[in-house]
Write a protein that holds these residues in place. Sequence first.
Motif, PDB file in Angstrom:
ATOM      1  N   GLY A  56       0.820  -1.201   0.000  1.00 26.70           N
ATOM      2  CA  GLY A  56       0.000   0.000   0.000  1.00 26.70           C
ATOM      3  C   GLY A  56       0.854   1.251   0.000  1.00 26.70           C
ATOM      4  O   GLY A  56       2.075   1.194   0.091  1.00 26.70           O
ATOM      5  N   ARG A  78     -11.870  -4.103   0.692  1.00 24.30           N
ATOM      6  CA  ARG A  78     -11.451  -2.778   1.124  1.00 24.30           C
ATOM      7  C   ARG A  78     -12.537  -2.147   1.963  1.00 24.30           C
ATOM      8  O   ARG A  78     -13.717  -2.468   1.834  1.00 24.30           O
ATOM      9  CB  ARG A  78     -11.117  -1.885  -0.074  1.00 24.30           C
ATOM     10  CG  ARG A  78     -12.299  -1.524  -0.959  1.00 24.30           C
ATOM     11  CD  ARG A  78     -11.815  -0.752  -2.174  1.00 24.30           C
ATOM     12  NE  ARG A  78     -12.922  -0.366  -3.048  1.00 24.30           N
ATOM     13  CZ  ARG A  78     -12.755   0.202  -4.246  1.00 24.30           C
ATOM     14  NH1 ARG A  78     -11.523   0.442  -4.711  1.00 24.30           N
ATOM     15  NH2 ARG A  78     -13.798   0.512  -4.979  1.00 24.30           N
ATOM     16  N   VAL A  84      -8.536   1.052   3.366  1.00 23.83           N
ATOM     17  CA  VAL A  84      -7.657   0.001   3.863  1.00 23.83           C
ATOM     18  C   VAL A  84      -8.023  -1.271   3.102  1.00 23.83           C
ATOM     19  O   VAL A  84      -9.203  -1.651   3.045  1.00 23.83           O
ATOM     20  CB  VAL A  84      -7.800  -0.212   5.374  1.00 23.83           C
ATOM     21  CG1 VAL A  84      -6.898  -1.359   5.830  1.00 23.83           C
ATOM     22  CG2 VAL A  84      -7.462   1.073   6.125  1.00 23.83           C
ATOM     23  N   TYR A  85      -7.034  -1.893   2.530  1.00 22.12           N
ATOM     24  CA  TYR A  85      -7.247  -3.113   1.747  1.00 22.12           C
ATOM     25  C   TYR A  85      -6.814  -4.326   2.567  1.00 22.12           C
ATOM     26  O   TYR A  85      -5.728  -4.347   3.142  1.00 22.12           O
ATOM     27  CB  TYR A  85      -6.453  -3.035   0.443  1.00 22.12           C
ATOM     28  CG  TYR A  85      -7.096  -2.137  -0.583  1.00 22.12           C
ATOM     29  CD1 TYR A  85      -7.117  -0.757  -0.406  1.00 22.12           C
ATOM     30  CD2 TYR A  85      -7.708  -2.667  -1.716  1.00 22.12           C
ATOM     31  CE1 TYR A  85      -7.735   0.068  -1.339  1.00 22.12           C
ATOM     32  CE2 TYR A  85      -8.317  -1.850  -2.655  1.00 22.12           C
ATOM     33  CZ  TYR A  85      -8.327  -0.488  -2.452  1.00 22.12           C
ATOM     34  OH  TYR A  85      -8.936   0.331  -3.378  1.00 22.12           O
ATOM     35  N   TYR A  86      -7.686  -5.331   2.570  1.00 17.89           N
ATOM     36  CA  TYR A  86      -7.451  -6.539   3.348  1.00 17.89           C
ATOM     37  C   TYR A  86      -7.437  -7.760   2.444  1.00 17.89           C
ATOM     38  O   TYR A  86      -8.230  -7.850   1.502  1.00 17.89           O
ATOM     39  CB  TYR A  86      -8.557  -6.733   4.391  1.00 17.89           C
ATOM     40  CG  TYR A  86      -8.662  -5.647   5.418  1.00 17.89           C
ATOM     41  CD1 TYR A  86      -9.476  -4.546   5.216  1.00 17.89           C
ATOM     42  CD2 TYR A  86      -7.950  -5.735   6.609  1.00 17.89           C
ATOM     43  CE1 TYR A  86      -9.588  -3.553   6.164  1.00 17.89           C
ATOM     44  CE2 TYR A  86      -8.056  -4.734   7.575  1.00 17.89           C
ATOM     45  CZ  TYR A  86      -8.868  -3.656   7.339  1.00 17.89           C
ATOM     46  OH  TYR A  86      -8.965  -2.663   8.288  1.00 17.89           O
ATOM     47  N   GLY A 134      -4.240  -5.704   6.952  1.00 26.19           N
ATOM     48  CA  GLY A 134      -4.661  -4.563   6.152  1.00 26.19           C
ATOM     49  C   GLY A 134      -3.496  -3.679   5.745  1.00 26.19           C
ATOM     50  O   GLY A 134      -2.482  -3.598   6.437  1.00 26.19           O
ATOM     51  N   THR A 135      -3.662  -3.029   4.608  1.00 24.71           N
ATOM     52  CA  THR A 135      -2.664  -2.077   4.128  1.00 24.71           C
ATOM     53  C   THR A 135      -3.394  -0.869   3.552  1.00 24.71           C
ATOM     54  O   THR A 135      -4.377  -1.013   2.821  1.00 24.71           O
ATOM     55  CB  THR A 135      -1.721  -2.719   3.085  1.00 24.71           C
ATOM     56  OG1 THR A 135      -0.698  -1.799   2.719  1.00 24.71           O
ATOM     57  CG2 THR A 135      -2.469  -3.158   1.833  1.00 24.71           C
ATOM     58  N   GLN A 136      -2.923   0.319   3.908  1.00 18.84           N
ATOM     59  CA  GLN A 136      -3.602   1.557   3.517  1.00 18.84           C
ATOM     60  C   GLN A 136      -3.236   1.941   2.085  1.00 18.84           C
ATOM     61  O   GLN A 136      -2.049   1.966   1.721  1.00 18.84           O
ATOM     62  CB  GLN A 136      -3.223   2.693   4.455  1.00 18.84           C
ATOM     63  CG  GLN A 136      -3.806   4.049   4.088  1.00 18.84           C
ATOM     64  CD  GLN A 136      -5.291   4.125   4.330  1.00 18.84           C
ATOM     65  OE1 GLN A 136      -5.785   3.713   5.370  1.00 18.84           O
ATOM     66  NE2 GLN A 136      -6.025   4.663   3.350  1.00 18.84           N
ATOM     67  N   THR A 187      -3.960   5.193  -0.398  1.00 20.50           N
ATOM     68  CA  THR A 187      -4.479   6.552  -0.466  1.00 20.50           C
ATOM     69  C   THR A 187      -4.217   7.114  -1.855  1.00 20.50           C
ATOM     70  O   THR A 187      -3.074   7.121  -2.311  1.00 20.50           O
ATOM     71  CB  THR A 187      -3.832   7.464   0.589  1.00 20.50           C
ATOM     72  OG1 THR A 187      -4.047   6.906   1.885  1.00 20.50           O
ATOM     73  CG2 THR A 187      -4.432   8.858   0.531  1.00 20.50           C
TER      74      THR A 187
END
Length: 121
Positions: free
Chosen positions: A9, A38, A93-95, A114-116, A118
């Motif tokens: 991310g 997400r 946030v992607y999971y 999770g990873t953000q 933006t």
Amino acid sequence: QVQLVESGGGLVQAGGSLRLSCAASGRTFSSYAMGWFRQAPGKERERVAAIIWSGDSIYYADSVKGRFTISRDITKNTVYLQMNSLKPEDTAVYYCAAARTINTLDYTTSWGQGTQVTVSS
């Protein structure tokens, strides 16, 4: 027990690209489905893409069709989400998730941290 670890991310301008990775461990995944979800602030969690580990079946949400591509590397037990033509509304946030089938991903208890992502306008 399945362990899932996301990475990749970050912050990107609209129109840019990112690739997310999800490294899976803890069991044999040959009969599993893997998916990317997400969640943006104030919004419900959304299933973005999913793939059967064999590669025979793939799912994309309408909001990302033609822009995102899910794939997997069997040798690395890793699932990827290539995101192109990113839009500010992709910010979330992607999971990563794992389950027996694509449909049961929505109810799984196997999630990554999770990873953000933006996307700036």
